[in-house]
Write a protein that holds these residues in place. Structure first.
Motif, PDB file in Angstrom:
ATOM      1  N   MET A  17       0.839  -1.207   0.000  1.00 34.56           N
ATOM      2  CA  MET A  17       0.000   0.000   0.000  1.00 34.56           C
ATOM      3  C   MET A  17       0.867   1.246   0.000  1.00 34.56           C
ATOM      4  O   MET A  17       1.924   1.291   0.620  1.00 34.56           O
ATOM      5  N   CYS A  18       0.407   2.260  -0.744  1.00 37.02           N
ATOM      6  CA  CYS A  18       1.117   3.535  -0.845  1.00 37.02           C
ATOM      7  C   CYS A  18       1.016   4.333   0.449  1.00 37.02           C
ATOM      8  O   CYS A  18       0.030   4.234   1.191  1.00 37.02           O
ATOM      9  N   ALA A  19       2.009   5.193   0.637  1.00 38.15           N
ATOM     10  CA  ALA A  19       2.078   6.045   1.831  1.00 38.15           C
ATOM     11  C   ALA A  19       0.832   6.926   1.984  1.00 38.15           C
ATOM     12  O   ALA A  19       0.302   7.090   3.085  1.00 38.15           O
ATOM     13  N   GLU A  20       0.373   7.486   0.870  1.00 36.49           N
ATOM     14  CA  GLU A  20      -0.734   8.446   0.933  1.00 36.49           C
ATOM     15  C   GLU A  20      -2.012   7.768   1.415  1.00 36.49           C
ATOM     16  O   GLU A  20      -2.784   8.333   2.202  1.00 36.49           O
ATOM     17  N   ARG A  21      -2.258   6.545   0.920  1.00 26.48           N
ATOM     18  CA  ARG A  21      -3.488   5.869   1.342  1.00 26.48           C
ATOM     19  C   ARG A  21      -3.356   5.335   2.765  1.00 26.48           C
ATOM     20  O   ARG A  21      -4.327   5.334   3.519  1.00 26.48           O
ATOM     21  N   VAL A  22      -2.149   4.913   3.141  1.00 22.41           N
ATOM     22  CA  VAL A  22      -1.949   4.508   4.542  1.00 22.41           C
ATOM     23  C   VAL A  22      -2.304   5.703   5.440  1.00 22.41           C
ATOM     24  O   VAL A  22      -3.049   5.582   6.415  1.00 22.41           O
ATOM     25  N   ALA A  23      -1.804   6.893   5.075  1.00 22.62           N
ATOM     26  CA  ALA A  23      -2.011   8.082   5.915  1.00 22.62           C
ATOM     27  C   ALA A  23      -3.479   8.523   5.931  1.00 22.62           C
ATOM     28  O   ALA A  23      -4.030   8.808   6.998  1.00 22.62           O
ATOM     29  N   ILE A  24      -4.112   8.571   4.758  1.00 23.33           N
ATOM     30  CA  ILE A  24      -5.490   9.108   4.734  1.00 23.33           C
ATOM     31  C   ILE A  24      -6.453   8.140   5.425  1.00 23.33           C
ATOM     32  O   ILE A  24      -7.393   8.562   6.110  1.00 23.33           O
ATOM     33  N   TRP A  25      -6.220   6.838   5.269  1.00 26.01           N
ATOM     34  CA  TRP A  25      -7.125   5.887   5.917  1.00 26.01           C
ATOM     35  C   TRP A  25      -6.877   5.827   7.428  1.00 26.01           C
ATOM     36  O   TRP A  25      -7.800   5.615   8.200  1.00 26.01           O
ATOM     37  N   LYS A  26      -5.615   6.021   7.799  1.00 28.43           N
ATOM     38  CA  LYS A  26      -5.304   6.100   9.232  1.00 28.43           C
ATOM     39  C   LYS A  26      -6.052   7.303   9.827  1.00 28.43           C
ATOM     40  O   LYS A  26      -6.722   7.195  10.855  1.00 28.43           O
TER      41      LYS A  26
END
Ligand code: THU
Length: 160
Positions: A72-81
């Protein structure tokens, strides 16, 4: 037939010290996140920091797996977190940085198409633009005033 122009405007900064102090701090947080990425297969580490309207900064980085497509990409890890912890949040800004252990990443690395699509959902729902800043490991930084400016003619829930 009629032709239309679709334009995106962006600001380009030569280095992190040219950013406002808020943007600089957010990019430094993205660098911190990048250094904790789990990217043993691509050797390409990405870090992402989101600033929420409650002042909190949420970090994410790419997470890979031996079954390559399952990362998983960093951006989606961050936004879903962020979305899972603060469901009614407003995201003000997103800073992204990427580095590779194999080559110097010296140009700005924008979010991939799937991340743009995912992030657009949040910008649409919150009815406020999200500023996006992105860089490599060194070199210039690109800043755009909204996520949707990076995704013209995008798909959204109005089609469903
Ligand atoms: N990657 C991100 O984290 N964000 C992007 O927007 C592009 C790509 C990651 C996915 C994979 O772990 C590595 O970078 C190489 O594609």
């Amino acid at each position: 037939m009629k032709k239309i122009e679709v334009t995106t405007s962006a600001s380009i900064f030569d280095n992190i010290s040219q950013l406002s102090s808020d943007d600089q701090l957010l990019m430094e947080k993205a660098v911190e996140a990048r250094k904790k990425a789990y990217a043993p297969y691509s050797k390409f580490s990405v870090g992402c920091a989101l600033l929420l309207d409650n002042g909190k900064i949420i970090l994410g980085n790419n997470q890979e797996s031996a079954a390559y497509p399952s990362g998983m990409c960093a951006e989606r890890v961050a936004i879903w977190k962020a979305g899972s912890e603060f469901p009614n949040m407003v995201v003000k800004k997103i800073a992204i940085t990427a580095a590779s252990s194999q080559t110097e990443v010296n140009k700005p690395v924008g979010p991939c198409g799937a991340c743009r699509q995912t992030l657009s959902e949040y910008e649409i729902n919150q009815k406020e633009p999200i500023e996006i800043l992105f860089m490599g490991e060194v070199g210039q930084i690109i800043k755009t005033e909204s996520l949707l400016s990076l995704l013209p003619f995008s798909f959204d829930s109005s089609y469903l």
